[in-house]
Design a protein around this motif. Structure first.
Motif, mmCIF file in Angstrom:
data_model
loop_
_atom_site.group_PDB
_atom_site.id
_atom_site.type_symbol
_atom_site.label_atom_id
_atom_site.label_comp_id
_atom_site.label_asym_id
_atom_site.label_seq_id
_atom_site.Cartn_x
_atom_site.Cartn_y
_atom_site.Cartn_z
ATOM 1 N N ASP A 1 6.895 -13.424 1.715
ATOM 2 C CA ASP A 1 6.476 -12.020 1.681
ATOM 3 C C ASP A 1 6.431 -11.506 0.244
ATOM 4 O O ASP A 1 5.513 -10.773 -0.146
ATOM 5 C CB ASP A 1 7.425 -11.160 2.514
ATOM 6 N N SER A 2 7.448 -11.871 -0.549
ATOM 7 C CA SER A 2 7.483 -11.433 -1.950
ATOM 8 C C SER A 2 6.293 -11.987 -2.723
ATOM 9 O O SER A 2 5.647 -11.265 -3.492
ATOM 10 C CB SER A 2 8.783 -11.887 -2.615
ATOM 11 N N ALA A 3 5.987 -13.266 -2.517
ATOM 12 C CA ALA A 3 4.868 -13.885 -3.235
ATOM 13 C C ALA A 3 3.543 -13.199 -2.912
ATOM 14 O O ALA A 3 2.703 -12.993 -3.801
ATOM 15 C CB ALA A 3 4.796 -15.371 -2.903
ATOM 16 N N LYS A 4 3.349 -12.855 -1.645
ATOM 17 C CA LYS A 4 2.122 -12.144 -1.256
ATOM 18 C C LYS A 4 2.003 -10.827 -2.020
ATOM 19 O O LYS A 4 0.929 -10.474 -2.536
ATOM 20 C CB LYS A 4 2.116 -11.876 0.244
ATOM 21 N N ALA A 5 3.121 -10.090 -2.068
ATOM 22 C CA ALA A 5 3.115 -8.787 -2.740
ATOM 23 C C ALA A 5 2.954 -8.950 -4.249
ATOM 24 O O ALA A 5 2.228 -8.181 -4.896
ATOM 25 C CB ALA A 5 4.413 -8.037 -2.422
ATOM 26 N N ILE A 6 3.607 -9.950 -4.826
ATOM 27 C CA ILE A 6 3.501 -10.192 -6.268
ATOM 28 C C ILE A 6 2.062 -10.556 -6.643
ATOM 29 O O ILE A 6 1.518 -10.056 -7.635
ATOM 30 C CB ILE A 6 4.476 -11.310 -6.691
ATOM 31 N N ALA A 7 1.435 -11.411 -5.846
ATOM 32 C CA ALA A 7 0.040 -11.781 -6.106
ATOM 33 C C ALA A 7 -0.866 -10.551 -6.066
ATOM 34 O O ALA A 7 -1.758 -10.382 -6.911
ATOM 35 C CB ALA A 7 -0.427 -12.815 -5.086
ATOM 36 N N LEU A 8 -0.625 -9.683 -5.086
ATOM 37 C CA LEU A 8 -1.435 -8.473 -4.933
ATOM 38 C C LEU A 8 -1.284 -7.562 -6.144
ATOM 39 O O LEU A 8 -2.280 -7.102 -6.733
ATOM 40 C CB LEU A 8 -1.003 -7.742 -3.653
ATOM 41 N N LEU A 9 -0.040 -7.281 -6.539
ATOM 42 C CA LEU A 9 0.196 -6.350 -7.641
ATOM 43 C C LEU A 9 -0.211 -6.944 -8.984
ATOM 44 O O LEU A 9 -0.709 -6.222 -9.857
ATOM 45 C CB LEU A 9 1.667 -5.940 -7.668
ATOM 46 N N ALA A 10 -0.001 -8.241 -9.168
ATOM 47 C CA ALA A 10 -0.395 -8.877 -10.424
ATOM 48 C C ALA A 10 -1.915 -8.887 -10.584
ATOM 49 O O ALA A 10 -2.440 -8.799 -11.695
ATOM 50 C CB ALA A 10 0.148 -10.298 -10.494
ATOM 51 N N SER A 11 -2.622 -8.971 -9.463
ATOM 52 C CA SER A 11 -4.085 -9.034 -9.501
ATOM 53 C C SER A 11 -4.741 -7.661 -9.546
ATOM 54 O O SER A 11 -5.808 -7.496 -10.151
ATOM 55 C CB SER A 11 -4.600 -9.804 -8.280
ATOM 56 N N HIS A 12 -4.117 -6.673 -8.900
ATOM 57 C CA HIS A 12 -4.802 -5.387 -8.706
ATOM 58 C C HIS A 12 -4.023 -4.171 -9.166
ATOM 59 O O HIS A 12 -4.511 -3.047 -9.054
ATOM 60 C CB HIS A 12 -5.165 -5.224 -7.225
ATOM 61 N N LYS A 13 -2.799 -4.382 -9.674
ATOM 62 C CA LYS A 13 -1.965 -3.294 -10.192
ATOM 63 C C LYS A 13 -1.577 -2.317 -9.073
ATOM 64 O O LYS A 13 -1.674 -2.638 -7.899
ATOM 65 C CB LYS A 13 -2.645 -2.607 -11.362
ATOM 66 N N GLY A 14 -1.124 -1.136 -9.455
ATOM 67 C CA GLY A 14 -0.644 -0.176 -8.468
ATOM 68 C C GLY A 14 0.789 -0.481 -8.063
ATOM 69 O O GLY A 14 1.477 -1.313 -8.678
ATOM 70 N N ILE A 15 1.261 0.191 -7.006
ATOM 71 C CA ILE A 15 2.596 -0.028 -6.456
ATOM 72 C C ILE A 15 2.458 -0.327 -4.972
ATOM 73 O O ILE A 15 1.437 -0.017 -4.353
ATOM 74 C CB ILE A 15 3.515 1.196 -6.682
ATOM 75 N N MET A 16 3.498 -0.919 -4.372
ATOM 76 C CA MET A 16 3.393 -1.351 -2.982
ATOM 77 C C MET A 16 3.107 -0.187 -2.034
ATOM 78 O O MET A 16 2.428 -0.361 -1.028
ATOM 79 C CB MET A 16 4.664 -2.078 -2.546
ATOM 80 N N ARG A 17 3.613 0.991 -2.366
ATOM 81 C CA ARG A 17 3.379 2.143 -1.497
ATOM 82 C C ARG A 17 1.886 2.429 -1.345
ATOM 83 O O ARG A 17 1.444 2.979 -0.335
ATOM 84 C CB ARG A 17 4.110 3.360 -2.065
ATOM 85 N N ASP A 18 1.103 2.041 -2.353
ATOM 86 C CA ASP A 18 -0.354 2.257 -2.295
ATOM 87 C C ASP A 18 -1.013 1.415 -1.214
ATOM 88 O O ASP A 18 -2.130 1.709 -0.778
ATOM 89 C CB ASP A 18 -1.011 1.884 -3.635
ATOM 90 N N TYR A 19 -0.330 0.338 -0.787
ATOM 91 C CA TYR A 19 -0.970 -0.649 0.065
ATOM 92 C C TYR A 19 -0.442 -0.686 1.493
ATOM 93 O O TYR A 19 -0.865 -1.527 2.292
ATOM 94 C CB TYR A 19 -0.803 -2.046 -0.558
ATOM 95 N N LYS A 20 0.499 0.203 1.852
ATOM 96 C CA LYS A 20 1.091 0.129 3.189
ATOM 97 C C LYS A 20 0.108 0.629 4.246
ATOM 98 O O LYS A 20 -0.844 1.350 3.942
ATOM 99 C CB LYS A 20 2.402 0.920 3.248
ATOM 100 N N VAL A 21 0.350 0.221 5.497
ATOM 101 C CA VAL A 21 -0.514 0.672 6.583
ATOM 102 C C VAL A 21 -0.503 2.196 6.634
ATOM 103 O O VAL A 21 0.510 2.815 6.299
ATOM 104 C CB VAL A 21 -0.055 0.084 7.947
ATOM 105 N N PRO A 22 -1.635 2.810 6.976
ATOM 106 C CA PRO A 22 -2.813 2.235 7.648
ATOM 107 C C PRO A 22 -3.853 1.583 6.731
ATOM 108 O O PRO A 22 -4.889 1.150 7.209
ATOM 109 C CB PRO A 22 -3.415 3.447 8.362
ATOM 110 N N ARG A 23 -3.598 1.529 5.422
ATOM 111 C CA ARG A 23 -4.573 0.861 4.550
ATOM 112 C C ARG A 23 -4.660 -0.626 4.902
ATOM 113 O O ARG A 23 -3.643 -1.266 5.157
ATOM 114 C CB ARG A 23 -4.171 1.012 3.086
#
Length: 386
Positions: free
Chosen positions: A101-123
């Motif tokens: 789970d951490s790796a998925k989130a790290i890949a997302l943030l390293a590639s697209h910036k922002g914070i995890m709160r930006d990506y939570k459902v319903p997005r």
């Protein structure tokens, strides 16, 4: 109705599959991986083993071994900076669900910036990130084959559910030999987590013909082997069945969603640090009993696929067999009560409205055959205490 199915691009399955890691990276055209793992994998020597496998194939190998058991957004920041600064072209997630789970989130943030709160459902996360190669070392979470990650908001203590095709690992290496040294407690908790995935995917309102086949196969593998895998460390057949069953259950729930058990389980992890599989197991018999009346045939079929009955002519008998087995598994695998785990009753009762609201906000309860409101979830949490 059409269903969009998302799976890893590459899946290497079976004993010794770890040896195929260099070939997997080559197929993905990756030469500079960063291993995302935890201190347990470091102590067991698995991180060094992976590095040795890759030495002749990779130009640059990094390691981040500080994954938290229940990762929060702040715990990811150092890894995100490492991946960006060192320009790694893929991540190797080595460990249990927290590492993946951490790796998925790290890949997302390293590639697209922002914070995890930006990506939570319903997005829905459709963005493509650097590839993640998932190597599970537990037979339970199925995260190596899901388009989901769960990361806690360190500020609000909310377990944020993030999902979408962009979170699906590019590759998964499913080698049951990596689970042979699992402690019995971890084997039990992760195995019960996998069983919960299979059952919830099968009864989910989003279940479909494809996910049904994965859930059925998972139940057939997990139910007869869970106890054996936990109690007989050298039972290779049971260990292999659990590893594949966990993977199939992950595919099932990734394409059908989990339901009320998971929705109510996550706040128990956040507020009381109950391991995820254990909190699922604590709730599974109770929530199943609550939900049966709204999907009687589906729950009866779960009992059938788990090998508990020979037919579903008598739905009530099937339901009782299922409930009896779920309670038996919790008892024989020594799943503690909330009291035995050390949860403070006064604090627990004071947090019931908050936990119910957080469970509802996750979206998972809406997939349940019987959908509770906040007041009903508070009643279920209260019943779970006793």
């Amino acid at each position: 109705m059409a269903t969009s199915i998302v799976l890893p691009k590459i899946m290497q399955i079976g004993g010794g599959a770890l040896q195929l890691l260099p070939d997997t990276l080559a197929a993905l055209k990756c030469k500079s991986p960063c291993i995302i793992s935890d201190t347990t994998m470091l102590k067991l020597g698995l991180i060094e083993r992976v590095k040795t496998l890759l030495l002749n194939h990779c130009s640059h190998i990094g390691v981040f071994s500080d994954v938290m058991p229940e990762p929060n957004d702040q715990s990811l920041l150092a890894a995100v900076e490492l991946v960006r600064n060192e320009k790694f072209d893929c991540l190797i997630a080595l460990g249990g669900g927290s590492a993946i789970d951490s790796a998925k989130a790290i890949a997302l943030l390293a590639s697209h910036k922002g914070i995890m709160r930006d990506y939570k459902v319903p997005r829905i996360i459709n963005e493509h990130s650097i590839p993640v190669i998932a190597i599970p070392t537990t037979a339970g979470t199925g995260s190596e084959a899901t388009k989901v990650t769960v990361i806690t908001d360190a500020e609000s203590d909310e377990k944020m559910l993030c999902m979408g095709p962009g979170l699906m690992p590019a590759a998964a290496i499913i080698d049951y030999e990596l689970t042979l040294s699992l402690p019995p407690r971890v084997a039990a908790d992760t195995g019960l987590d996998a069983l919960t995935h299979a059952i919830e995917a099968y009864v989910s309102k989003k279940a479909n013909l494809f996910s049904d086949q994965q859930a059925i196969a998972a139940m057939k593998l997990i139910a007869p082997n869970l106890q054996l895998a936990c109690q007989q460390a050298d039972n290779l057949e049971a260990k292999e069945a659990m590893m594949l069953g966990s993977n199939l259950a992950g595919i099932a729930f990734s394409n059908a969603s989990v339901a009320l058990v998971h929705g109510m389980s996550r706040p128990l992890g956040v507020h009381f640090h109950v391991p995820h599989g254990m909190s699922n197991a604590m709730l599974l018999p109770l929530i199943t009993e609550y939900s049966i009346s709204h999907a009687p045939k589906r729950y009866a079929e779960c009992a059938l696929h788990m090998g508990l009955i020979s037919n579903i002519d008598d739905l009530n008998a099937a339901h009782q067999a299922l409930l009896k087995e779920l309670r038996h598994l919790n008892r024989i695998l020594k799943v503690p009560s909330l009291t035995d785990f050390g949860v403070d009753q006064k604090r627990y009762l004071s947090l019931l409205p908050t936990m119910a609201e957080q469970a509802l906000a996750s979206g998972s309860p809406a997939n349940n055959p019987r959908i509770p409101n906040v007041a009903e979830m508070i009643e279920l949490y209260t019943a779970a205490w006793s």
